[in-house]
Design a protein around this motif. Structure first.
Motif, mmCIF file in Angstrom:
data_model
loop_
_atom_site.group_PDB
_atom_site.id
_atom_site.type_symbol
_atom_site.label_atom_id
_atom_site.label_comp_id
_atom_site.label_asym_id
_atom_site.label_seq_id
_atom_site.Cartn_x
_atom_site.Cartn_y
_atom_site.Cartn_z
ATOM 1 N N PRO A 134 -0.188 -5.899 -13.377
ATOM 2 C CA PRO A 134 -1.508 -6.432 -13.729
ATOM 3 C C PRO A 134 -2.481 -5.355 -14.226
ATOM 4 O O PRO A 134 -3.478 -5.666 -14.848
ATOM 5 C CB PRO A 134 -2.007 -7.055 -12.421
ATOM 6 N N CYS A 135 -2.199 -4.082 -13.936
ATOM 7 C CA CYS A 135 -3.095 -2.980 -14.303
ATOM 8 C C CYS A 135 -2.250 -1.702 -14.329
ATOM 9 O O CYS A 135 -1.097 -1.721 -13.905
ATOM 10 C CB CYS A 135 -4.221 -2.854 -13.271
ATOM 11 N N PRO A 136 -2.818 -0.580 -14.809
ATOM 12 C CA PRO A 136 -1.998 0.642 -14.906
ATOM 13 C C PRO A 136 -1.378 1.078 -13.570
ATOM 14 O O PRO A 136 -0.218 1.490 -13.538
ATOM 15 C CB PRO A 136 -2.978 1.690 -15.424
ATOM 16 N N CYS A 137 -2.111 0.976 -12.449
ATOM 17 C CA CYS A 137 -1.535 1.415 -11.162
ATOM 18 C C CYS A 137 -0.647 0.329 -10.563
ATOM 19 O O CYS A 137 0.193 0.600 -9.720
ATOM 20 C CB CYS A 137 -2.623 1.851 -10.175
ATOM 21 N N GLY A 138 -0.861 -0.916 -10.969
ATOM 22 C CA GLY A 138 0.008 -2.011 -10.535
ATOM 23 C C GLY A 138 -0.517 -2.854 -9.394
ATOM 24 O O GLY A 138 0.052 -3.891 -9.086
ATOM 25 N N TRP A 139 -1.615 -2.432 -8.751
ATOM 26 C CA TRP A 139 -2.020 -3.104 -7.507
ATOM 27 C C TRP A 139 -3.264 -3.959 -7.625
ATOM 28 O O TRP A 139 -3.844 -4.352 -6.614
ATOM 29 C CB TRP A 139 -2.151 -2.072 -6.381
ATOM 30 N N LEU A 140 -3.679 -4.273 -8.833
ATOM 31 C CA LEU A 140 -4.814 -5.172 -9.012
ATOM 32 C C LEU A 140 -4.508 -6.511 -8.338
ATOM 33 O O LEU A 140 -3.443 -7.080 -8.524
ATOM 34 C CB LEU A 140 -5.069 -5.404 -10.511
ATOM 35 N N GLY A 141 -5.443 -6.977 -7.500
ATOM 36 C CA GLY A 141 -5.246 -8.263 -6.825
ATOM 37 C C GLY A 141 -4.496 -8.155 -5.513
ATOM 38 O O GLY A 141 -4.254 -9.159 -4.855
ATOM 39 N N ARG B 68 -4.055 -0.493 -2.766
ATOM 40 C CA ARG B 68 -5.341 -0.886 -3.331
ATOM 41 C C ARG B 68 -5.404 -0.386 -4.767
ATOM 42 O O ARG B 68 -4.977 0.732 -5.051
ATOM 43 C CB ARG B 68 -6.467 -0.248 -2.510
ATOM 44 N N CYS B 69 -5.897 -1.242 -5.664
ATOM 45 C CA CYS B 69 -6.017 -0.849 -7.070
ATOM 46 C C CYS B 69 -7.079 0.242 -7.207
ATOM 47 O O CYS B 69 -8.173 0.109 -6.686
ATOM 48 C CB CYS B 69 -6.394 -2.053 -7.921
ATOM 49 N N ARG B 70 -6.715 1.318 -7.901
ATOM 50 C CA ARG B 70 -7.649 2.413 -8.111
ATOM 51 C C ARG B 70 -8.053 2.554 -9.569
ATOM 52 O O ARG B 70 -8.599 3.577 -9.970
ATOM 53 C CB ARG B 70 -7.028 3.717 -7.606
ATOM 54 N N CYS B 71 -7.746 1.546 -10.368
ATOM 55 C CA CYS B 71 -8.090 1.619 -11.794
ATOM 56 C C CYS B 71 -9.553 1.239 -12.003
ATOM 57 O O CYS B 71 -10.103 0.439 -11.258
ATOM 58 C CB CYS B 71 -7.217 0.660 -12.599
ATOM 59 N N THR B 72 -10.149 1.819 -13.032
ATOM 60 C CA THR B 72 -11.509 1.421 -13.408
ATOM 61 C C THR B 72 -11.418 0.148 -14.248
ATOM 62 O O THR B 72 -10.376 -0.120 -14.859
ATOM 63 C CB THR B 72 -12.185 2.515 -14.255
HETATM 64 ZN ZN LIG Z 1 -4.833 -0.720 -10.715
#
Ligand SMILES: [Zn+2]
Length: 321
Positions: free
Chosen positions: A165-172, A180-184
């Motif tokens: 779902p996002c670059p780090c993978g943990w969005l949501g 925990r998602c750490r992406c901006t």
């Molecule tokens: Zn993320």
């Protein structure tokens, strides 16, 4: 180029909702994008789509063999009648993916004609490759222009794609959990933006795959075997072919009213949700075709509110922060 025996759906633990989505995709020939965190099994699930599909008809097998021969200048008779499964890596060039060269040769999307095109880590493919998928997803063929020459190849593949779902993978990921998602917001927007609106519009289903709880990783698989699901899929496909001569995903816009009729309440409900979600007419058509497939799996002659509601759930777009 023979494939080994297809892995079984039963090997994947839990993920009942994603398995149901895969069954619907198989039953109606619908394209599907699986979105979920690393390790959730979305690639494992996607790889099991071929095990749910019936063998090719004689006509499909002929077309497939011709394309394989054209691309490789040879055809392995052992793969006669078997649905092709192509899974090019995200580093594949646009020419390798969609075709090209001089003289023009078919690419992976045409080699997947009548079968499955599996694209893992979808946002990592070159933007030009992703955008080139729009034409075949809409029309089932690809036109390649090079200098003065032009060639058109069949490319009616079933797309099954996977992404984080996002670059780090943990969005949501659930709050208070291990990850925990750490992406901006900016990073997320850029990453998801690689899948353009018009491309996303042409993918019938966008399904969120949840992170698997730790206890689910232990023990044996569960749910129905691929063979069992394939039986239900075959029944639903038979109904479609008898009614309209094609799977629901391939219904032309002009055929939708005739074969996917909604009652007055269903039409009103669909319009309301489409407006709320900002869906295009094309999106709405895809939802209605999905609902038709869900009704076919249930052996129902008419699409009811339950079928429509489930279809809408399968078209949620990409997760938001
Ligand atoms: Zn993320």
């Amino acid at each position: 180029m023979a494939e080994g025996p297809s892995p079984d759906l039963r090997d994947v633990k839990g993920q009942a909702a994603a398995k149901r989505a895969l069954e619907i995709a198989a039953a109606g020939g619908h394209s599907v994008l699986m979105v979920g965190p690393p390790g959730s099994g979305k690639s494992m699930l996607a790889q099991r789509l071929p095990s749910l599909l019936p063998p090719m008809s004689e006509d499909e097998a002929l077309a497939s063999a011709a394309l394989q021969g054209l691309a490789a200048r040879s055809f392995d008779i052992a793969s006669w009648g078997r649905r092709p499964v192509r899974s090019p890596h995200h580093t594949a060039s646009a020419v390798a993916l969609v075709g090209g060269g001089s003289p023009p040769r078919p690419g992976e999307i045409s080699l997947a004609h009548g079968g499955v095109l599996f694209l893992d880590e979808l946002p990592k493919f070159a933007r030009s490759s992703l955008e080139a998928l729009r034409e075949p997803l809409e029309s089932g063929r690809i036109t390649i222009s090079r200098a003065a020459r032009q060639a058109t190849f069949p490319a009616r593949f079933q797309l099954v794609a996977a992404m984080n779902p996002c670059p780090c993978g943990w969005l949501g990921a659930p709050a208070g959990g291990r990850h925990r998602c750490r992406c901006t917001p900016d990073q997320i927007a850029r990453y998801q933006g690689r899948i353009s609106g018009p491309l996303l519009d042409r993918i019938d289903m966008q399904v969120e795959v949840q992170a698997a709880p730790a206890q689910q990783m232990l023990g044996h698989g569960d749910g129905d075997s691929s063979a069992r699901v394939a039986q239900r899929v075959a029944g639903a496909r038979e109904r479609q072919l008898q009614r309209q001569g094609t799977v629901n995903a391939d219904l032309a816009p002009a055929q939708i009213d005739a074969h996917c009729a909604l009652d007055a309440a269903g039409r009103e409900f669909a319009q309301r949700v489409a407006t709320h979600m900002g869906w295009s007419g094309r999106s709405l058509h895809r939802v209605v075709k999905l609902a038709r497939t869900i009704a076919d799996l249930a052996g129902a002659a008419a699409i009811d509110a339950g079928h429509l509601g489930e279809a809408m759930q399968l078209r949620r777009g990409l997760p938001e922060r």
